[in-house]
Write an enzyme that holds these catalytic residues in place. Structure first.
Site, PDB file in Angstrom:
ATOM      1  N   SER A 259       0.832  -1.217   0.000  1.00 59.36           N
ATOM      2  CA  SER A 259       0.000   0.000   0.000  1.00 59.36           C
ATOM      3  C   SER A 259       0.860   1.259   0.000  1.00 59.36           C
ATOM      4  CB  SER A 259      -0.917   0.008   1.220  1.00 59.36           C
ATOM      5  OG  SER A 259      -0.146  -0.086   2.409  1.00 59.36           O
TER       6      SER A 259
ATOM      7  N   THR B 234     -40.276  25.218 -10.336  1.00 56.63           N
ATOM      8  CA  THR B 234     -40.517  23.900  -9.749  1.00 56.63           C
ATOM      9  C   THR B 234     -40.793  23.011 -10.959  1.00 56.63           C
ATOM     10  OG1 THR B 234     -42.895  24.252  -9.510  1.00 56.63           O
ATOM     11  CG2 THR B 234     -41.535  24.837  -7.610  1.00 56.63           C
ATOM     12  N   HIS B 235     -40.345  21.796 -10.918  1.00 54.87           N
ATOM     13  CA  HIS B 235     -40.448  20.885 -12.080  1.00 54.87           C
ATOM     14  C   HIS B 235     -39.839  21.499 -13.339  1.00 54.87           C
ATOM     15  CE1 HIS B 235     -43.492  18.749  -9.606  1.00 54.87           C
ATOM     16  NE2 HIS B 235     -43.844  19.986  -9.280  1.00 54.87           N
TER      17      HIS B 235
ATOM     18  N   LYS C 139     -18.725  27.266 -30.280  1.00 61.09           N
ATOM     19  CA  LYS C 139     -19.176  26.737 -28.996  1.00 61.09           C
ATOM     20  C   LYS C 139     -18.427  27.310 -27.805  1.00 61.09           C
ATOM     21  CE  LYS C 139     -21.817  24.053 -28.096  1.00 61.09           C
ATOM     22  NZ  LYS C 139     -21.901  22.586 -28.077  1.00 61.09           N
TER      23      LYS C 139
ATOM     24  N   ASN D 298     -18.542  26.050 -24.036  1.00 60.46           N
ATOM     25  CA  ASN D 298     -19.138  24.973 -23.229  1.00 60.46           C
ATOM     26  C   ASN D 298     -18.785  25.083 -21.749  1.00 60.46           C
ATOM     27  OD1 ASN D 298     -20.224  23.764 -25.526  1.00 60.46           O
ATOM     28  ND2 ASN D 298     -18.393  22.526 -25.896  1.00 60.46           N
TER      29      ASN D 298
ATOM     30  N   GLU E 262     -19.621  20.699 -15.720  1.00 61.20           N
ATOM     31  CA  GLU E 262     -20.048  19.319 -15.983  1.00 61.20           C
ATOM     32  C   GLU E 262     -19.121  18.340 -15.255  1.00 61.20           C
ATOM     33  OE1 GLU E 262     -20.855  18.737 -20.337  1.00 61.20           O
ATOM     34  OE2 GLU E 262     -20.595  20.894 -20.342  1.00 61.20           O
TER      35      GLU E 262
ATOM     36  N   TYR F  20      -9.354  -6.107  13.274  1.00 57.16           N
ATOM     37  CA  TYR F  20      -8.680  -5.668  12.062  1.00 57.16           C
ATOM     38  C   TYR F  20      -8.619  -6.796  11.041  1.00 57.16           C
ATOM     39  CZ  TYR F  20      -5.390  -3.961   8.670  1.00 57.16           C
ATOM     40  OH  TYR F  20      -4.829  -3.575   7.482  1.00 57.16           O
TER      41      TYR F  20
ATOM     42  N   GLN G 179      -7.346  -2.018   4.397  1.00 60.79           N
ATOM     43  CA  GLN G 179      -6.350  -1.266   3.641  1.00 60.79           C
ATOM     44  C   GLN G 179      -6.987  -0.521   2.453  1.00 60.79           C
ATOM     45  OE1 GLN G 179      -2.362  -2.816   3.323  1.00 60.79           O
ATOM     46  NE2 GLN G 179      -2.580  -2.933   1.119  1.00 60.79           N
TER      47      GLN G 179
HETATM   48  N1  ARG Z   1      -1.453  -1.073   5.357  1.00 61.26           N
HETATM   49  C1  ARG Z   1      -2.299  -1.492   6.421  1.00 61.26           C
HETATM   50  C2  ARG Z   1      -3.679  -0.826   6.288  1.00 61.26           C
HETATM   51  O1  ARG Z   1      -3.768   0.111   5.618  1.00 61.26           O
HETATM   52  C3  ARG Z   1      -1.701  -1.134   7.736  1.00 61.26           C
HETATM   53  C4  ARG Z   1      -2.079  -2.064   8.826  1.00 61.26           C
HETATM   54  C5  ARG Z   1      -1.523  -3.409   8.532  1.00 61.26           C
HETATM   55  N2  ARG Z   1      -1.772  -4.313   9.588  1.00 61.26           N
HETATM   56  C6  ARG Z   1      -1.567  -5.624   9.452  1.00 61.26           C
HETATM   57  N3  ARG Z   1      -1.832  -6.363  10.464  1.00 61.26           N
HETATM   58  N4  ARG Z   1      -1.169  -6.135   8.331  1.00 61.26           N
HETATM   59  O2  ARG Z   1      -4.640  -1.249   6.862  1.00 61.26           O
END
Ligand code: ARG
Length: 461
Positions: A22, A154-155, A282, A284, A289, A316, A321
């Site tokens: 991550s 309205t509408h 144009k 735009n 948007e 957990y 993650q």
């Molecule tokens: N990268 C993990 C997360 O975002 C951090 C916690 C990881 N904990 C573990 N027991 N692997 O949740």
């Protein structure tokens, strides 16, 4: 020592490396992660787990790492999984074995929620400031144009005349609720999770109150299982943003419609317009948007998080993650869109001449409700008056004439309560000012509400 040198003792399979890492996105939490580690180092020293010299060494190392990351010199490694392990690895490279003491009694499960809470404390303040800026820009436009009367819809059909400021203040009140929600959200966010361990609470008697003060939190979490399991604070933040985006999206939709050739009530500045690659004439409203489009994605981020959370057993689990990319996306887009919206309201032009012409030539059916009120004031029951004016409206439409052009004798045929003074109702100002209740479009009420919004928006919500 890496995490895998103990129980597992084989390298992680290639196929999981990318899925599991991550760091590519959680590296943006490095300030928070280091801040948390600094406080934890001091708490470890206070507890007698590390000596003063070791504390100093770790703190110095962490400060250097922070600088390396800030200057872009830090080398993040995918195999170190996340921001926490990347920093720990680098700390070891810098100060050796002492680095391995930092994580004593701590889990990444609590570390990540600490980082996220710290991050959101900061982001919420920035968002609130931007929200204040947008409110100011909308209020400025409203103040300059209180006397500009436009049809309300309205509408998406013409309803009753209102001051354009009345519509603009509607946006302001939605934004103010957003500001209030962020303030309320912060009360729950402002809770320190460190000391929860992996899920059962710290086993080394870490001083949680010390950590709370050190990190600037108001309170501590009261259940270690809840602390590492919940992401409802993120969902709450995303919901507030999602709700704001619904308002942004509707404001943009209003402006896209009202600036079209058919309406020409607003002119969007060229700086916030685009053109076509084919049709040279144009102009735009792409930025608007895109804001409307972004709202889909921000709302989507909230939904993915809620779906993510709903099936995970306490406590957990690694699924959690997946909370981060959506959150960062919501934060980035919220900050971006506030800037666009603020610029839009600062620079958009109201075409007062066109508006006056349009009102002048518009069929004065917009006064139909005033006509009903006229009869009601003369004792006719509302439902009856509604029916009578409905017939008069049909009469006018069928003959293609304005209500004010129908002669009094004709009016009297519909209802004997009509008299010559009925023609006084055909004034836009009069119609607007008759809606004289708190929250109504009467001009004095709008002035009152502008003051109200100004005082609420400057107060610390
Ligand atoms: N990268 C993990 C997360 O975002 C951090 C916690 C990881 N904990 C573990 N027991 N692997 O949740």
């Amino acid at each position: 020592m890496t995490l895998r040198d103990g129980r597992l003792n084989v390298p992680l399979h290639e196929s999981f490396k990318k899925l599991g890492s991550s760091v590519e996105f959680d590296k943006r939490l490095f300030h928070e992660d280091i801040k948390g580690s600094e406080a934890y180092t001091k708490a470890l020293c206070k507890r007698g787990i590390i000596k003063k010299k070791e504390e100093e060494l770790i703190l110095k190392g962490l400060r250097e790492i922070e600088k390396e990351i800030e200057s872009g010199k830090f080398r993040f490694k995918e195999e170190d999984e996340d921001i926490h392990m990347n920093i720990e690895r680098r700390l070891f490279e810098k100060i050796g074995e002492t680095a391995y003491k930092l994580h004593t009694g701590r889990s990444r499960n609590e570390q990540i929620v600490l980082d996220e809470r710290l991050y959101l404390m900061d982001v919420t303040e920035t968002v609130k400031k931007k929200l204040g800026g947008l409110l100011k820009a909308i209020l400025g436009l409203a103040k300059r144009n209180i006397e500009v009367i436009v049809p309300s819809y309205t509408h998406l059909r013409q309803a009753q005349p209102v001051s354009i400021a009345h519509l603009l203040l509607a946006y302001c009140y939605a934004l103010l609720r957003g500001k209030e929600r962020f303030g309320d959200f912060k009360k729950r966010l402002n809770t320190m999770p460190l000391g929860s361990g992996a899920c059962a609470g710290s086993s080394i008697g870490i001083d949680r109150d010390f950590l709370k003060k050190e990190l600037g939190f108001e309170s501590i979490t009261r259940n270690s299982i809840d602390a590492v399991s919940t992401r409802d604070f993120i969902a709450e933040f995303e919901w507030i943003c999602g709700t704001l985006f619904i308002t942004f999206s509707r404001m943009c939709e209003d402006i896209i419609i009202l600036s079209s050739e058919e309406f020409s009530i607003y002119t969007i500045p060229d700086e916030l317009s685009t053109t076509s690659s084919l049709m040279p004439q144009k102009k735009n409203p792409d930025p608007l948007e895109l804001v409307r489009g972004k709202s889909a994605r921000v709302i989507g981020n909230l939904f993915s998080l809620m779906v993510l959370m709903k099936g995970i057993p306490y406590t957990y689990n690694r699924d959690l993650q997946e909370d981060k990319e959506g959150l960062f996306d919501t934060v980035d887009n919220t900050l971006l869109v506030f800037d666009v919206m603020t610029e839009l309201f600062r620079s958009i032009k109201l075409n007062k001449k066109v508006i006056a012409e349009k009102l002048g030539e518009s069929k004065d059916l917009l006064f139909a409700t005033d006509l009903v009120d006229y009869l009601v004031e003369r004792g006719v029951a509302f439902r009856k008056a509604h029916g009578i004016v409905g017939q008069i409206a049909k009469f006018a439409v069928d003959r293609g004439i304005q209500l004010r052009k129908i002669p009094i004798d004709e009016y009297k045929k519909f209802c004997s309560s009509f008299a010559e003074d009925l023609y006084e109702i055909f004034s836009w100002e009069r119609s607007v000012n008759r809606h004289d209740v708190p929250g109504g479009t009467a001009l004095n009420r709008i002035t009152e509400e502008i003051k109200n919004i100004e005082s609420i928006s400057t107060s610390n919500l």
